[in-house]
Design a protein around this motif. Structure first.
Motif, PDB file in Angstrom:
ATOM      1  N   LEU A 141      -3.543   1.114  -3.283  1.00  0.00           N
ATOM      2  CA  LEU A 141      -4.178   1.569  -2.047  1.00  0.00           C
ATOM      3  C   LEU A 141      -5.234   2.619  -2.334  1.00  0.00           C
ATOM      4  O   LEU A 141      -6.337   2.593  -1.754  1.00  0.00           O
ATOM      5  CB  LEU A 141      -3.119   2.112  -1.088  1.00  0.00           C
ATOM      6  N   GLY A 149       0.788  -1.231   0.000  1.00  0.00           N
ATOM      7  CA  GLY A 149       0.000   0.000   0.000  1.00  0.00           C
ATOM      8  C   GLY A 149       0.814   1.271   0.000  1.00  0.00           C
ATOM      9  O   GLY A 149       0.313   2.323  -0.435  1.00  0.00           O
ATOM     10  N   ALA A 168       1.008   6.745  -0.791  1.00  0.00           N
ATOM     11  CA  ALA A 168       0.061   5.700  -1.181  1.00  0.00           C
ATOM     12  C   ALA A 168       0.318   5.236  -2.596  1.00  0.00           C
ATOM     13  O   ALA A 168       0.549   6.049  -3.498  1.00  0.00           O
ATOM     14  CB  ALA A 168      -1.364   6.216  -1.050  1.00  0.00           C
TER      15      ALA A 168
END
Length: 704
Positions: free
Chosen positions: A93, A82, A89
């Motif tokens: 994610l 993630g 990110a």
């Protein structure tokens, strides 16, 4: 959080009476459970079910208008997937968060937790609680889906185009939360606050409810309907007793819970009335009259103090006119032809003897692989003859064979053709009319017993023999053609037949070894093509039923297993064996002996071939094995003597003296000695010990 009580009612056309009680219970409970699962009620909320012929309803206390928000934990993905190396990110994610209704701003608040393998990202949020309208709509849909309805009907709605499926057409829906209407739509209905009462006697129509808590009282006052199934049932029971007392001293209505439930489901406001019929009909067996009044008219026949039928009966009416004479007269006129039919059947049947009907059974198919009822009767008669010979022979055998031959003849009578429930019962009446002995007549009726759990056993020895023969024939025959019960399927009620045999052999303490019974029964099928004896599988089946029955009676699984695993052939011994095991278990030596017996059994199982229970005293070398042999020589005659007398408690308790010698043997003696002769002798000593310890029961089963 503000809570109020909730009422939901579905108004329909007349519901199936035999299913109404269950429908009401399932409707209310499923509705309440769904609301609890949605967080709209507390687990302590009280649920009241209502069910009448034209309505299903539920009252639930402490229902919230909106459920509390719930924390939601969503497992996302490993941190390594993630977040990139800089802690930002990844696209994976962001895509996952977007699916959950969140964006990149939520990344900073994600929680990390190690699952034992890697760090995982979790997204914590709050789910908004459901509104009552949302939760109740789902709960009502769930309640209708859960109703135990084997077959639904499709009907058209008022728009002329749409159609819905339900057990009966629905015409109204009430949903009140306190004083407020909860907006619902189901089965083409929109919820409101009004319903309809009694078809003819409602004081107001429609009946309008101001709040959820006045439902039962207002429906009774304005709608002339007792909405609660239980309250209506109790009122009918009260009126039945009062009417019986009014009809005559010491009269009482027949006790029939199923009939009371069915009548409760047929009326909305009961009114019990007294009717009567001509006394000449009392010449017909009362079982016939009672059955026709109960089954066809839903009347409650009145019995005198001796249990004899009178010419009076009770009607549970759904209307309460000032002058009930027309209602009573109408019911009397309706029942009269039914009773006349019963009298006609009875008179006609007695014109032919039971014996003259036996030949006709040869034209009635019993089973396509087992032949006709006539062939079946011949098998039952042969089995009954063999059993009777073992129990005394002579006149007993003659009567048992005669009863077995006649037992199914009443199947060809008009009365049994009209009322199959009377088979056996009518056979007894016709046998007595033919001048047969009372024992034979009783056996014709009783050979169906026990028909259900708790039913009485046959009255005499002849009846017991024929009942055993009949049930054995069914079991052996069905197993022999592969018709063995599986799961919940048991179309020939073989489990019930097995329990009947167990009860008769056990409670009657009959000296009839089970395996010998099965073998003798199988011989009666010698002429049946395709029959293959399955005595071993059937014995397993019977012992399984026996074990279950004993556990239901309160014996522990260990006690039952200890006795039943030994397959006692005389089932009448089993209660005494169980009592002996329970008494033995209380001894301080019991646990050690049970463990030792288990150890002995395991040693003997590992030996290739059969171990003979023989001991050569010249090969006993060690002091502990000499002592154990001496103890066995002392204890075994005592145990055997007590066993031979049927004193199983004394037989088991005699074994207590073996504890110390057995313990010392296992502590100090090597069973698997290198010397083959020595090893064989010690195994023979253990085999002798094993036999001595397991005559009454396998006490190793008591070892924890």
């Amino acid at each position: 959080m503000t809570v109020q009580n909730l009422l939901v009612e579905l108004f329909v056309e007349e519901l199936p009476p035999k299913a109404l009680k269950k429908l009401g219970e399932v409707f209310a409970q499923t509705l309440a459970n769904s609301l609890k699962n949605a967080g709209l009620t507390a687990s302590t909320a009280a649920v009241t079910a209502f069910a009448s012929p034209r309505r299903l309803a539920a009252h639930v206390t402490d229902v919230a208008a909106v459920a509390a928000d719930k924390p939601v934990v969503q497992k996302l993905m490993p941190v390594a997937v993630g977040l990139d190396a800089t802690g930002n990110a990844t696209p994976a994610l962001l895509k996952k968060l977007a699916a959950l209704g969140a964006d990149a701003s939520a990344v900073a608040g994600l929680r990390r937790e190690n699952d034992g393998k890697a760090d995982i990202l979790f997204y914590d949020s709050m789910a908004k609680g459901a509104t009552l309208a949302e939760g109740l709509q789902k709960a009502l849909e769930a309640a209708l889906s859960a109703l135990p309805i084997p077959k639904v009907m499709t009907y058209q709605l008022q728009d002329g185009w749409s159609s819905v499926n339900f057990v009966r057409p629905a015409h109204g829906l009430v949903a009140l939360h306190g004083t407020d209407v909860v907006g619902l739509n189901i089965l083409g209905l929109t919820s409101g606050r009004q319903t309809h009462g009694h078809r003819f006697e409602a004081a107001v129509d429609p009946v309008v409810f101001n709040n959820a808590d006045e439902y039962a009282a207002k429906l009774a006052a304005d709608g002339a309907v007792i909405a609660s199934f239980e309250a209506r049932r109790a009122e009918i029971a009260r009126q039945l007793q009062a009417a019986a007392a009014k009809a005559g001293p010491h009269l009482k209505p027949i006790d029939d819970d199923a009939l009371l439930d069915e009548v409760t489901a047929l009326v909305e406001r009961p009114n019990v009335l007294i009717g009567q019929f001509e006394e000449e009909f009392l010449a017909v067996p009362q079982e016939c009259l009672i059955l026709t009044m109960k089954a066809n008219q839903k009347y409650f026949p009145l019995l005198d103090a001796a249990g004899k039928l009178t010419n009076k009966f009770l009607v549970v009416s759904n209307i309460s006119p000032e002058d009930a004479s027309a209602v009573i007269g109408g019911n009397e006129r309706v029942v009269r032809p039914r009773l006349a039919d019963a009298k006609f059947f009875f008179d006609q049947d007695r014109k032919k003897s039971l014996e003259s009907r036996v030949a006709g059974l040869g034209k009635v198919v019993y089973h396509n692989k087992l032949g006709t009822q006539g062939e079946r009767v011949q098998r039952v008669a042969a089995i009954a003859r063999a059993i009777a010979d073992q129990l005394g022979g002579g006149a007993l055998t003659q009567q048992a064979e005669q009863a077995a031959v006649l037992a199914k003849a009443d199947l060809l009578t008009d009365m049994v053709g009209e009322f199959p429930e009377l088979q056996g019962i009518m056979g007894r009446y016709y046998a007595l009319h033919d001048g047969l002995a009372g024992e034979v007549a009783d056996a014709v009726e009783d050979h169906y017993k026990p028909r259900f759990a708790g039913d009485s056993l046959p009255r005499g020895q002849v009846g017991t023999i024929v009942a055993l023969a009949d049930k054995l024939e069914t079991l052996v025959g069905m197993f022999g053609i592969g018709q063995i019960p599986t799961g919940d399927r048991d179309p020939f009620a073989l489990r019930r037949h097995a329990l009947g045999i167990i009860r008769m052999l056990s409670e009657g303490d009959l000296n009839l070894p089970l395996n010998a019974l099965l073998t003798a029964t199988s011989q009666a099928f010698a002429a049946v093509d395709g029959f293959k004896a399955a005595d071993s599988a059937l014995a397993d089946f019977i012992y399984d039923r026996l074990a279950g029955s004993l556990r239901d009676q309160g014996y522990t699984a260990q006690e039952v297993d200890a006795v039943v695993s030994q397959r006692p052939q005389r089932l009448g011994d089993i209660p005494k064996r169980l009592a002996a095991v329970r008494s033995f278990s209380a001894l301080p030596e019991a646990a050690a002996l049970a463990a030792a017996n288990k150890r002995v059994g395991n040693i003997l199982k590992k030996v290739d071939g059969t171990v003979d229970a023989k001991i050569d005293v010249n090969l006993l070398k060690e002091a502990p094995e000499i002592a154990l042999n001496a103890a066995l020589a002392s204890v075994r005659p005592q145990a055997d003597a007590a066993f031979g007398k049927g004193d199983y408690t004394a037989s088991l308790q005699a074994l207590a003296a073996l504890r110390a010698p057995v313990d010392n043997f296992f502590n100090d003696v090597m069973v698997n000695a290198e010397d083959a002769a020595l090893r064989a002798n010690r195994l023979g000593l253990l085999a002798t010990l094993h036999l001595a310890m397991n005559q009454v029961a396998d006490i190793s089963k008591l070892s924890t």
